[in-house]
Design an enzyme around this catalytic site. Structure first.
Site, PDB file in Angstrom:
ATOM      1  N   SER A 186       0.790  -1.250  -0.040  1.00  0.00           N
ATOM      2  CA  SER A 186       0.111   0.097   0.056  1.00  0.00           C
ATOM      3  C   SER A 186       0.867   1.266  -0.114  1.00  0.00           C
ATOM      4  O   SER A 186       2.148   1.163   0.074  1.00  0.00           O
ATOM      5  CB  SER A 186      -0.769   0.201   1.361  1.00  0.00           C
ATOM      6  OG  SER A 186      -1.269   1.349   1.615  1.00  0.00           O
ATOM      7  N   TYR A 242      -2.922  -0.128  10.073  1.00  0.00           N
ATOM      8  CA  TYR A 242      -3.127  -0.619   8.473  1.00  0.00           C
ATOM      9  C   TYR A 242      -1.717  -0.122   7.909  1.00  0.00           C
ATOM     10  O   TYR A 242      -1.067  -1.278   7.538  1.00  0.00           O
ATOM     11  CB  TYR A 242      -4.012   0.093   7.865  1.00  0.00           C
ATOM     12  CG  TYR A 242      -4.087  -0.273   6.338  1.00  0.00           C
ATOM     13  CD1 TYR A 242      -3.555   0.730   5.460  1.00  0.00           C
ATOM     14  CD2 TYR A 242      -4.723  -1.340   5.968  1.00  0.00           C
ATOM     15  CE1 TYR A 242      -3.681   0.605   4.129  1.00  0.00           C
ATOM     16  CE2 TYR A 242      -4.893  -1.270   4.595  1.00  0.00           C
ATOM     17  CZ  TYR A 242      -4.414  -0.507   3.811  1.00  0.00           C
ATOM     18  OH  TYR A 242      -4.441  -0.943   2.236  1.00  0.00           O
TER      19      TYR A 242
HETATM   20  C1  GCO Z   1      -6.962   5.242   3.528  1.00  0.00           C
HETATM   21  C2  GCO Z   1      -6.928   4.051   2.499  1.00  0.00           C
HETATM   22  C3  GCO Z   1      -5.761   3.666   1.708  1.00  0.00           C
HETATM   23  C4  GCO Z   1      -5.915   2.909   0.606  1.00  0.00           C
HETATM   24  C5  GCO Z   1      -4.417   2.426   0.282  1.00  0.00           C
HETATM   25  C6  GCO Z   1      -3.453   3.275  -0.295  1.00  0.00           C
HETATM   26  O1  GCO Z   1      -7.762   5.196   4.311  1.00  0.00           O
HETATM   27  O2  GCO Z   1      -5.884   5.607   3.647  1.00  0.00           O
HETATM   28  O3  GCO Z   1      -8.213   3.342   2.597  1.00  0.00           O
HETATM   29  O4  GCO Z   1      -5.440   2.720   3.003  1.00  0.00           O
HETATM   30  O5  GCO Z   1      -6.718   1.949   0.708  1.00  0.00           O
HETATM   31  O6  GCO Z   1      -4.210   1.290   0.990  1.00  0.00           O
HETATM   32  O7  GCO Z   1      -2.501   2.624  -0.759  1.00  0.00           O
END
Ligand code: GCO
Length: 263
Positions: free
Chosen positions: A147, A160
């Protein structure tokens, strides 16, 4: 005499979280290049059956495999069933993932751990059990879906980001340990794509929506099909000496500091 380095005919690809979104788009790309797709999900058998029907509509050979990517017993049983009923896995895409948006100070430990489990630990679990046969058979391909958050921080998505940052290094570690078995492990880092996961922040008038469009040199959100090229490349003979790298498919976000909104 022409050889197609990107031909995946005869290959079997397991794509976790491929009943919708980015997982389905990448799996369809591999299917269009000739691969047989093992469609994985964990929500419902009906959702998997509907997805398999959708692949078939595109002329793609696909089979469903319902299992929870963080449950090691389910993973081992699913891989054994896939090998028996469909065949040996040549390509693995670790795409299944979740996001929980919350400032760190308000985030529950259980939520933080769940994000890490699904986004970082499950690629390890699934890869560990798929790679054993790849080693026996003399090779294979593993792709971990990273990501922007493998490189950048952002308010409210820290668990995340921690997982996706870790996944980048897990990718390099897998490459380090498994390249000698002719197994190429690489990553794909999607930028901001139009998916159900980004729907809450991609609403017209939502400040983040405007921000992403101005922050992305391409000036748009990504279309899931924009990932198919990188997925086919990293699954094919064309990438036989590519190992431990993340290809960022992001419309140029990571290449630039961005520009003010109204410029
Ligand atoms: C967020 C997004 C990101 C994207 C992605 C970016 O809330 O910033 O959901 O997480 O999905 O991963 O690369």
């Amino acid at each position: 005499m022409s050889i197609n380095l990107f031909d995946l005919t005869g290959k079997i690809a397991l794509v976790t979280g491929s009943t919708h979104g980015l997982g389905m788009a990448m799996a369809k790309g591999l299917g269009m290049a000739g691969a047989t797709i093992v469609v994985n999900g964990n929500s419902s058998q009906e959702k998997i059956d509907n997805a398999v029907a959708e692949y078939a509509k595109d002329g793609i050979k696909a089979f469903g495999s319902k299992f929870n990517v963080v449950n090691e017993t389910e993973v081992k049983e699913a891989i054994a069933a896939i090998e028996k009923e469909i065949g040996y896995i040549d390509i693995l895409i670790n795409n299944a993932g979740i996001i929980k948006r919350s400032p760190l100070l308000e985030m529950e430990v259980a939520d933080f751990k769940e994000v890490i489990d699904i986004d970082l630990v499950s690629p390890f679990i699934v890869s560990k059990h798929v790679v054993k046969r790849m080693i026996e058979r003399g090779g294979g391909k593993i792709i971990n879906i990273c990501s922007m958050m493998s490189e950048l921080g952002r308010d409210s998505v820290s668990a995340y980001a921690a997982a996706k940052g870790g996944l980048k290094m897990l990718t390099q570690s897998m490459a380090t340990e498994w390249a000698k078995y002719n197994i190429q492990t690489n990553g794909i880092g999607p930028g901001y794509f139009a998916t159900s996961q980004t729907a809450p922040i991609r609403v017209d008038g939502h400040p983040f929506n405007e921000f992403i469009i101005s922050r992305t040199p391409a000036g748009r959100w990504g279309d899931p099909d924009d990932l198919q090229g990188a997925a086919i490349f990293l699954s094919s003979k064309a990438s036989d000496f590519v190992n431990g790298h993340v290809i960022y498919v992001d419309g140029g976000i990571l290449a630039t500091i961005g520009k003010p909104y109204n410029e």
